[in-house]
Each structure stands twice: as structure tokens, then as C-alpha cells.
Design a protein around this motif. Structure first.
Motif, PDB file in Angstrom:
ATOM      1  N   ARG A  19      13.896   6.585   4.408  1.00 17.95           N
ATOM      2  CA  ARG A  19      13.736   6.568   5.870  1.00 17.95           C
ATOM      3  C   ARG A  19      12.665   5.520   6.167  1.00 17.95           C
ATOM      4  N   ASN A  20      13.055   4.260   5.945  1.00 16.70           N
ATOM      5  CA  ASN A  20      12.094   3.163   5.870  1.00 16.70           C
ATOM      6  C   ASN A  20      11.324   2.903   7.153  1.00 16.70           C
ATOM      7  N   GLN A  21      11.993   2.904   8.288  1.00 18.83           N
ATOM      8  CA  GLN A  21      11.274   2.617   9.527  1.00 18.83           C
ATOM      9  C   GLN A  21      10.283   3.726   9.859  1.00 18.83           C
ATOM     10  N   GLU A  22      10.676   4.965   9.634  1.00 19.12           N
ATOM     11  CA  GLU A  22       9.762   6.082   9.867  1.00 19.12           C
ATOM     12  C   GLU A  22       8.576   6.010   8.902  1.00 19.12           C
ATOM     13  N   ALA A  23       8.864   5.641   7.658  1.00 13.30           N
ATOM     14  CA  ALA A  23       7.795   5.488   6.667  1.00 13.30           C
ATOM     15  C   ALA A  23       6.820   4.404   7.098  1.00 13.30           C
ATOM     16  N   GLU A  24       7.362   3.280   7.521  1.00 13.49           N
ATOM     17  CA  GLU A  24       6.507   2.168   7.945  1.00 13.49           C
ATOM     18  C   GLU A  24       5.649   2.553   9.143  1.00 13.49           C
ATOM     19  N   ASP A  25       6.229   3.243  10.090  1.00 13.16           N
ATOM     20  CA  ASP A  25       5.474   3.669  11.280  1.00 13.16           C
ATOM     21  C   ASP A  25       4.321   4.598  10.884  1.00 13.16           C
ATOM     22  N   CYS A  26       4.596   5.569  10.033  1.00 16.98           N
ATOM     23  CA  CYS A  26       3.560   6.512   9.595  1.00 16.98           C
ATOM     24  C   CYS A  26       2.462   5.802   8.807  1.00 16.98           C
ATOM     25  N   LEU A  27       2.857   4.931   7.898  1.00 18.91           N
ATOM     26  CA  LEU A  27       1.862   4.231   7.075  1.00 18.91           C
ATOM     27  C   LEU A  27       1.002   3.287   7.903  1.00 18.91           C
ATOM     28  N   ASN A  28       1.616   2.612   8.874  1.00 20.81           N
ATOM     29  CA  ASN A  28       0.832   1.736   9.758  1.00 20.81           C
ATOM     30  C   ASN A  28      -0.188   2.539  10.551  1.00 20.81           C
ATOM     31  N   GLU A  29       0.225   3.683  11.062  1.00 20.51           N
ATOM     32  CA  GLU A  29      -0.690   4.517  11.842  1.00 20.51           C
ATOM     33  C   GLU A  29      -1.786   5.098  10.950  1.00 20.51           C
ATOM     34  N   GLN A  31      -2.965   3.736   8.233  1.00 24.34           N
ATOM     35  CA  GLN A  31      -3.860   2.606   7.934  1.00 24.34           C
ATOM     36  C   GLN A  31      -4.798   2.340   9.106  1.00 24.34           C
ATOM     37  N   ARG A  32      -4.267   2.387  10.309  1.00 23.00           N
ATOM     38  CA  ARG A  32      -5.090   2.157  11.499  1.00 23.00           C
ATOM     39  C   ARG A  32      -6.187   3.218  11.610  1.00 23.00           C
ATOM     40  N   MET A  33      -5.809   4.466  11.363  1.00 20.60           N
ATOM     41  CA  MET A  33      -6.772   5.560  11.473  1.00 20.60           C
ATOM     42  C   MET A  33      -7.833   5.480  10.372  1.00 20.60           C
ATOM     43  N   TYR A  34      -7.405   5.205   9.149  1.00 17.30           N
ATOM     44  CA  TYR A  34      -8.379   5.050   8.060  1.00 17.30           C
ATOM     45  C   TYR A  34      -9.358   3.918   8.358  1.00 17.30           C
ATOM     46  N   SER A  35      -8.841   2.824   8.889  1.00 17.97           N
ATOM     47  CA  SER A  35      -9.716   1.682   9.220  1.00 17.97           C
ATOM     48  C   SER A  35     -10.735   2.059  10.290  1.00 17.97           C
ATOM     49  N   LEU A  36     -10.288   2.815  11.289  1.00 17.92           N
ATOM     50  CA  LEU A  36     -11.194   3.217  12.368  1.00 17.92           C
ATOM     51  C   LEU A  36     -12.367   4.058  11.870  1.00 17.92           C
ATOM     52  N   ILE A  37     -12.111   4.897  10.868  1.00 20.02           N
ATOM     53  CA  ILE A  37     -13.194   5.746  10.365  1.00 20.02           C
ATOM     54  C   ILE A  37     -13.920   5.113   9.173  1.00 20.02           C
ATOM     55  N   GLY A  38     -13.471   3.925   8.774  1.00 20.69           N
ATOM     56  CA  GLY A  38     -14.156   3.204   7.698  1.00 20.69           C
ATOM     57  C   GLY A  38     -13.883   3.741   6.304  1.00 20.69           C
ATOM     58  N   TYR A  39     -12.743   4.378   6.110  1.00 20.85           N
ATOM     59  CA  TYR A  39     -12.386   4.924   4.801  1.00 20.85           C
ATOM     60  C   TYR A  39     -11.559   3.884   4.050  1.00 20.85           C
ATOM     61  N   ASP A  40     -12.249   3.062   3.255  1.00 24.57           N
ATOM     62  CA  ASP A  40     -11.628   1.915   2.602  1.00 24.57           C
ATOM     63  C   ASP A  40     -10.553   2.298   1.586  1.00 24.57           C
ATOM     64  N   LEU A  41     -10.752   3.378   0.851  1.00 26.94           N
ATOM     65  CA  LEU A  41      -9.740   3.764  -0.134  1.00 26.94           C
ATOM     66  C   LEU A  41      -8.454   4.222   0.558  1.00 26.94           C
ATOM     67  N   GLY A  42      -8.580   4.958   1.641  1.00 29.84           N
ATOM     68  CA  GLY A  42      -7.406   5.352   2.407  1.00 29.84           C
ATOM     69  C   GLY A  42      -6.709   4.143   3.009  1.00 29.84           C
ATOM     70  N   THR A  43      -7.500   3.228   3.566  1.00 33.01           N
ATOM     71  CA  THR A  43      -6.951   1.994   4.121  1.00 33.01           C
ATOM     72  C   THR A  43      -6.189   1.233   3.050  1.00 33.01           C
ATOM     73  N   GLY A  44      -6.814   1.081   1.885  1.00 36.97           N
ATOM     74  CA  GLY A  44      -6.178   0.350   0.797  1.00 36.97           C
ATOM     75  C   GLY A  44      -4.889   0.999   0.332  1.00 36.97           C
ATOM     76  N   ASN A  45      -4.898   2.315   0.212  1.00 33.48           N
ATOM     77  CA  ASN A  45      -3.684   3.008  -0.228  1.00 33.48           C
ATOM     78  C   ASN A  45      -2.557   2.875   0.781  1.00 33.48           C
ATOM     79  N   ALA A  46      -2.875   2.952   2.055  1.00 34.36           N
ATOM     80  CA  ALA A  46      -1.845   2.776   3.077  1.00 34.36           C
ATOM     81  C   ALA A  46      -1.299   1.344   3.040  1.00 34.36           C
ATOM     82  N   LEU A  47      -2.192   0.364   2.897  1.00 33.46           N
ATOM     83  CA  LEU A  47      -1.758  -1.032   2.823  1.00 33.46           C
ATOM     84  C   LEU A  47      -0.921  -1.293   1.575  1.00 33.46           C
ATOM     85  N   ARG A  48      -1.339  -0.711   0.452  1.00 34.57           N
ATOM     86  CA  ARG A  48      -0.574  -0.874  -0.793  1.00 34.57           C
ATOM     87  C   ARG A  48       0.824  -0.274  -0.642  1.00 34.57           C
ATOM     88  N   SER A  49       0.898   0.889  -0.021  1.00 37.66           N
ATOM     89  CA  SER A  49       2.202   1.523   0.204  1.00 37.66           C
ATOM     90  C   SER A  49       3.077   0.686   1.134  1.00 37.66           C
TER      91      SER A  49
END
Length: 114
Positions: A19-29, A31-49
Motif C-alpha cells: 500500500r505504497n501511497q499510504e506508506a509514503e504518506d505515513c512515513l512523510n508525516e 519524519q516531519r513529526m520526528y524533525s519537529l521534536i528533534g529526534y534524529d534517530l526517528g527522523t533518520g529511520n523514517a527517511l531511510r524507509s
């Protein structure tokens, strides 16, 4: 951070179900949330995914960009383990795109990670 974790996990679940588009939407969101709170490992994992997802969908330029961003986030977060997991994936994208020197450099960098 709970919502970001839930979105990340949901995005991963959607990936396994193609379910690629749904996956992409969730991962983008996520990543955005992890970035806002400054959680670099979460940001990195979302970006890697996202990089993996884009690579699977033959969107190699985007995959390369996501992997490079993930590597930066992992460096900020001090995670050698996730850098070591991301560099070979990036090397694969470089190979697909015909960037053999960059692929080799990524793999050699992986070998230097303790």
C-alpha cells in the motif's frame, strides 16, 4: 512522540502490504513529526524507509536523496549502526544509477564503521 512512532509503524506495515501511497504518506508525516521534536534517530529511520520505498518504486533520485538525508540525521544522532545499515542501500542506488565510484565509496565507508 507516540503519534510519530505510530505513523512510522503504520507506514512500515503499509509497505509490507504494498500500500505504497499510504506508506509514503505515513512515513512523510512521521519524519516531519520526528524533525519537529528533534529526534534524529526517528527522523533518520523514517527517511531511510522512504528511501527504500522510493527505490522499490524505481524513483532512484528521490531514494538517493532520502538515504543521504537519513545519513545526516543518523550522524547528528550518533548512530553508527543505522549509518552502517543505510550506506549499502545508498550504494545500491548509486549502482543502479551508474555512479560506480560513489557506490564504491559508500561501501568502503561502511567498512570503516566500528
Amino acid at each position: 512522540m507516540g503519534a510519530a512512532n505510530a505513523l512510522f509503524t503504520l507506514g512500515c506495515l503499509y509497505c509490507t502490504q504494498s500500500r505504497n501511497q499510504e506508506a509514503e504518506d505515513c512515513l512523510n508525516e512521521a519524519q516531519r513529526m520526528y524533525s519537529l521534536i528533534g529526534y534524529d534517530l526517528g527522523t533518520g529511520n523514517a527517511l531511510r524507509s522512504l528511501g527504500i520505498l522510493c527505490g522499490d518504486r524505481h524513483r532512484y533520485e528521490e531514494a538517493q536523496s532520502f538515504f543521504c538525508q537519513a545519513l545526516s540525521a543518523f550522524a547528528r544522532g550518533g548512530s553508527c549502526v543505522f549509518r552502517a545499515k543505510t550506506l549499502p542501500a545508498l550504494a545500491q542506488i548509486y549502482l543502479i544509477r551508474g555512479n560506480y565510484l560513489q557506490a564504491e565509496e559508500s561501501l568502503h565507508e561502511t567498512l570503516t564503521i566500528g
